[in-house]
Structures are given as structure tokens and as C-alpha cells.
Design an enzyme around this catalytic site. Sequence first.
Site, PDB file in Angstrom:
ATOM      1  N   CYS A 161       0.840  -1.200   0.000  1.00  0.00           N
ATOM      2  CA  CYS A 161       0.000   0.000   0.000  1.00  0.00           C
ATOM      3  C   CYS A 161       0.881   1.258   0.000  1.00  0.00           C
ATOM      4  O   CYS A 161       1.555   1.532  -0.978  1.00  0.00           O
ATOM      5  CB  CYS A 161      -0.993  -0.048   1.160  1.00  0.00           C
ATOM      6  SG  CYS A 161      -2.357   1.120   0.954  1.00  0.00           S
TER       7      CYS A 161
ATOM      8  N   HIS B 224      -3.936  -4.828   0.583  1.00  0.00           N
ATOM      9  CA  HIS B 224      -3.446  -5.280   1.891  1.00  0.00           C
ATOM     10  C   HIS B 224      -3.594  -6.797   2.006  1.00  0.00           C
ATOM     11  O   HIS B 224      -4.438  -7.301   2.762  1.00  0.00           O
ATOM     12  CB  HIS B 224      -4.217  -4.581   3.014  1.00  0.00           C
ATOM     13  CG  HIS B 224      -3.752  -3.198   3.286  1.00  0.00           C
ATOM     14  ND1 HIS B 224      -2.625  -2.928   4.034  1.00  0.00           N
ATOM     15  CD2 HIS B 224      -4.227  -2.002   2.878  1.00  0.00           C
ATOM     16  CE1 HIS B 224      -2.443  -1.624   4.098  1.00  0.00           C
ATOM     17  NE2 HIS B 224      -3.403  -1.033   3.396  1.00  0.00           N
TER      18      HIS B 224
ATOM     19  N   GLU C 154      -1.858  -8.869   3.566  1.00  0.00           N
ATOM     20  CA  GLU C 154      -1.598  -9.369   4.929  1.00  0.00           C
ATOM     21  C   GLU C 154      -2.882  -9.431   5.750  1.00  0.00           C
ATOM     22  O   GLU C 154      -2.957 -10.167   6.734  1.00  0.00           O
ATOM     23  CB  GLU C 154      -0.537  -8.501   5.629  1.00  0.00           C
ATOM     24  CG  GLU C 154      -1.012  -7.186   6.217  1.00  0.00           C
ATOM     25  CD  GLU C 154      -1.373  -6.123   5.189  1.00  0.00           C
ATOM     26  OE1 GLU C 154      -1.139  -6.353   3.993  1.00  0.00           O
ATOM     27  OE2 GLU C 154      -1.898  -5.065   5.597  1.00  0.00           O
TER      28      GLU C 154
END
Length: 249
Positions: A116, A222, A224
Site C-alpha cells: 500500500c 493489503h 496481509e
Amino acid sequence: MQPIIGITAGEVQNYNFPYLPATQGQRYTYVDAIMRAGGTPIIIPIIQNDTVLRQLYDMCDGLLLAGGNDIDPTFYGGSPQTATNPTEITSPKRDSYELRLTEWALADNKPLLGICRGMQLLNIQLGGTLYRDIQSDIPNGKNHDISGSVEEVIKKVHQLRIEPNSKFAAIVGKHPLGANSQHHQAIKDLGDGLIATAWAEDDTIEAIELPNKGYALGVQSHPESMEESVELRWRELFSSFVDAAAIQQ
Ligand code: MN
């Protein structure tokens, strides 16, 4: 020994104690994703002393540039930011320490993954620029600031099309890939040597890489936050990063 992955920090004000200095840290999801991939995470504090920062950097086998607030536009030739919402509050100290770490990692060919804001920072370090607000600055720009709650951030909100002839495709596959979206800025001009490797339906750049470097990739979403439960192919991104860092040991 597992490879050590340095994760860059952000700074957050605890509004229960507004008179105290900001807290440095990073979200659990980055640490968890690195651990799932077999890496040993450390969060690198925001410091301006290059000698100490270099010592911390040298301990790391890979560098993860984490997400966060907007980067100060003066770092890419813009006028200073006028904050109108919390994501637009800048942290020039964080910006400069991350740019320094990125400069070192690129010079040393140390594996680098930008997420990001981290992808945007890699672009700026190489001379690229950003759209400061997608919906204000791009005609017909779509809203990319969609994944605004814990329930939503694990969901796919775009389908990414992937450049088949790229390292990114070699890692996650070349078929369309679901992604979340939690950003209001996007890459405008690519920095020196970078190529775009994935795009959202509205052509917003969603992944970049340096084809002539060992491992230097960035993604706009994102993974993760969503890779575990929703789109398993994102797990390969973290595995490939930690594997590249293991070779550095
Ligand atoms: Mn997006």
C-alpha cells in the site's frame, strides 16, 4: 535460523493520552503474515540517526515497507498536504526514514516488499509520483477506499489483472486475483526502472516491480489482512519474499 524481516513502523497518537508523544508500531497483521511465511519479524523504530538505523537495517535479511498514512507530497514534487481527514495526516520523519531504508535495500539488492503506502514509497524513492486523491485527480476515478472495517478488509473488492510476463505472475499466478482496497491515492508516473504488473478494473496500478533487481515488489492492496481466509494465492507473495530473504543470510 529463520530470515529476519524488518517491518517499518508508523506513529499513532493515543487519544486517551493526547499530551503524550505518539506511539510507534505496526499492525499485528504484518507480523502475523511474516511469521506464517517462516520469517522472524522485527519492527524497526522511526529514527533519524543514520548510524543507528543502518545497524538495525544490517540485522535484517529483508525489508517490508508497511502501509499507513499519506506520504508528504513534497517528497515527490508536490505542494505540502492540507490534512482534511486522518489518513491525510503526514509524518515526514517516517517518510524520510523509510526512504533511507529503501535506498539502502535497493543499493544492496536486499529483498524489499512494499504494501500500500509502501508500494507508493518505493515508487517515490525511484522518482515516481502519485495521484494525491484518486476520485479528485482522475477523471471518472473509482473509490478505492472501500475496505473500511475488519469485516470488509478481508473481502475481495477488485479483481486484479496481472501482467503475465512478470515476477508477480510467477509468484501468484497470471489469472485474475481478488484484492481488498484501502487507499485513496495511487501511482501516477512510475519511478525509474519500475514496471506495473497488476491493475484494477479502472486501470489503477495495483502492483509494481523492478525487473532488474533480485526482489523488489510492491502491491497496492493489503494481502496481509486477507490472505489467510479469502485468497490463498496471496500467501505465495509472503512466502516468496521470506524465501528471497533466506538466501541473503
Ligand atoms: Mn485498489
